[in-house]
Scaffold this active site. Structure first.
Site: not given
Ligand code: FAD
Ligand code: NAI
Length: 464
Positions: A43, A144, A184, A186, A236, A312, A443
């Protein structure tokens, strides 16, 4: 040994599986890896981490040019045009290069790639495309897939999952995202930057479940400022896809009057579920838990001797680097070494702008276990962030009130994904907030905000 017999067969060539296979081969084990996809990488490389980051990067460049950020720095670019085909070509090039790279690594390390779908026929045998293979040990790393939402049928055109959302051939006028989680936000950011109106429908009362409460609130504020529209505590109940768009029916999560939302494209991103269908786990005797995951012990052993599982498909965060580290550890265990993953220190990053990163316990989780001290430092007061005009966000450090040991670090900042690495390393070494506060940081860097947040744990930051 016959061609069909191995010391280890790994099932699945995602970040968990391919890494386990390479490590096992490096340690001298005769290793095969089965993959049903045409290309290696799972994936993550094919339809996840890599293509999404390619589009996030490209869309950020477009937005910087298009919305005047570059112009504010004196870089005038004239008329800005989107060439979506070229953007997709860049995404495909990134995926192609990296998946081919895994193929090269398999050859280099002499990992046999068995092409096809693996199915257990017994606890020590699998079938791949009609051929039987045996191994002393198996590692299940099948990953997954997207969780479907009943009543909202994915057609990869009007109603898409993350894979479809990576391949849209034009910018939707209105993208409605179901699920205010990582995918959602990203992929919503990608299409928003390219010109879409983006509405997020989230069942819970806040986005990014599982993250630190203050981070969730701040992230919501920042995304709203960017133009995201949120319908929280909303469910929904149905979707009707027509030729030109989708009509979504939504209602309050607690029940109440229904409303409709018209969308050009709907992205379903309500989580992912483990891949175990057709794997023949019954024949092997490997049980699943209530969530359909394969339970494992500390050494990645399933209930069946000789069968291990990682990534996953097992409980825990669904993250590529967690799967990779488990891949290394399980291979080392199989080679008779000690393989360990510290699951308390797994960083996670949301690659929006700004990025959101965390490691360890949230303040809420830490408080439930005992007394804590918290130090916070705003990016607004960090000289580099201010210079770069990237002032949204903060660093927050949660430490044990008595021992001062760092329990969790949470960052919203333009480069939070890079900054979180030092926090993870410090935690891995058992650092206190004082250790971080007295570590010299270069820095001007965004990372100085981590040092200042550590100083804030004892109430003494310099720059606020
Ligand atoms: P997978 O990568 O899912 O691989 C499993 C492989 O096994 C697949 O290729 C599958 O084809 C194969 N397989 C399954 N069953 C069989 C079988 N029976 N026989 C043969 N082969 C089989 N995580 C991050 O850490 N950072 C990110 O930025 C990130 N971005 C993401 C973006 C998106 C859009 C998505 C969807 C996910 C993202 N993730 C990210 C999550 C990450 O992709 C997964 O956590 C990771 O891929 C899991 O690795 P895995 O090896 O367990 O499984
Ligand atoms: P997620 O679990 O991050 O978010 C899903 C969201 O959908 C949650 O907020 C949940 O409350 C909501 N939801 C669930 N059912 C709903 C419903 N019926 N209606 C409305 N909202 C609903 O899952 P997501 O975004 O699909 O991602 C899946 C996995 O992929 C994540 O667990 C993540 O670990 C991984 N991933 C990681 C990335 C990264 O590390 N940067 C990027 C993308 C994915």
């Amino acid at each position: 040994m016959a061609d069909t017999e191995f010391d280890v067969i790994v099932i699945g060539a995602g970040p968990g599986g391919y890494v386990a296979a390479i490590r096992a081969a490096q340690l001298g084990l005769r290793t095969a890896c089965v993959e049903s996809r045409e290309t290696l990488g799972g994936t993550c490389l094919n339809v996840g981490c890599i293509p999404s980051k390619a589009l996030l990067h490209a869309s950020e460049l477009f937005e910087e040019a298009n919305h005047g950020t570059l112009a504010k720095w004196g870089v005038k670019v004239g008329q800005v045009e989107l060439d979506l085909d070229a953007m997709h070509a860049g995404r495909k090039e990134a995926v192609g290069g990296l998946t081919k790279g895994i193929e090269f690594l398999f050859k280099k390390n002499k990992v046999a790639w068995l092409k096809g779908h693996a199915r257990f026929t017994a606890k020590d045998a699998i079938d791949v495309g009609g051929t039987a293979y045996r191994a002393k040990n198996f590692v299940i790393a099948t990953g997954s897939s997207v969780t479907p939402l009943p009543g909202v049928e994915i057609d990869q055109r009007r109603i898409v999952d993350s894979t479809g959302a990576l391949e849209l051939d034009k910018v939707p006028g209105h993208l409605v995202v179901i699920g205010g989680g990582v995918i959602g936000l990203e992929l919503g950011s990608v299409w928003k930057r390219l010109g879409a109106k983006v509405t997020v429908v989230e069942y819970l009362d806040q986005i990014l479940p599982g993250m630190d409460g203050e981070v969730r609130k701040e992230a919501n504020k920042i995304f709203k400022k960017q133009g995201f529209e949120f319908h929280l505590s909303t469910k929904v109940t149905g979707a009707q896809a027509g030729g030109e768009g989708v009509r979504l029916t939504v209602e309050p999560a607690a029940g109440g009057a229904a409303e409709t939302i018209e969308a050009d494209v709907v992205l379903v991103s309500i989580g992912r579920r483990p891949n175990t269908d057709g794997l023949g786990l019954d024949a092997a005797g490997v049980p699943l838990n209530k969530r359909g995951q394969i339970e494992v012990d500390h050494d990645f052993r399933t209930a069946v001797p000789g069968i291990y599982a990682i990534g996953d498909v097992t409980p825990g965060p669904m993250l590529a680097h967690k799967a990779e580290d488990e891949g290394v550890a399980v291979a080392e265990i199989l080679a008779g070494q000690v393989g360990i993953v510290n699951h308390d220190v797994i960083p996670s990053v949301v690659y929006t702008f700004p990025e959101i990163a965390s490691v360890g316990l949230t303040e809420e989780e830490a408080k439930a276990r005992g007394e804590v001290k918290v130090g916070k430092f705003p990016m607004m007061a960090n000289s580099r962030a201010k210079t770069n005009r990237e002032t949204d966000g903060f660093v927050k450090i949660v430490a044990d009130a008595r021992s001062d040991r760092v329990l969790g670090v949470h960052i919203i900042a333009s480069v939070a994904g890079t900054m979180i690495a030092q926090a993870a390393q410090a935690m891995e070494f058992g650092a206190t907030s004082e250790d971080i506060a007295y570590t010299c940081h270069a820095h001007p860097t965004h990372s100085e905000a981590v040092k200042e947040a550590a100083m804030a744990v004892t109430g003494k930051p310099i720059h606020v």
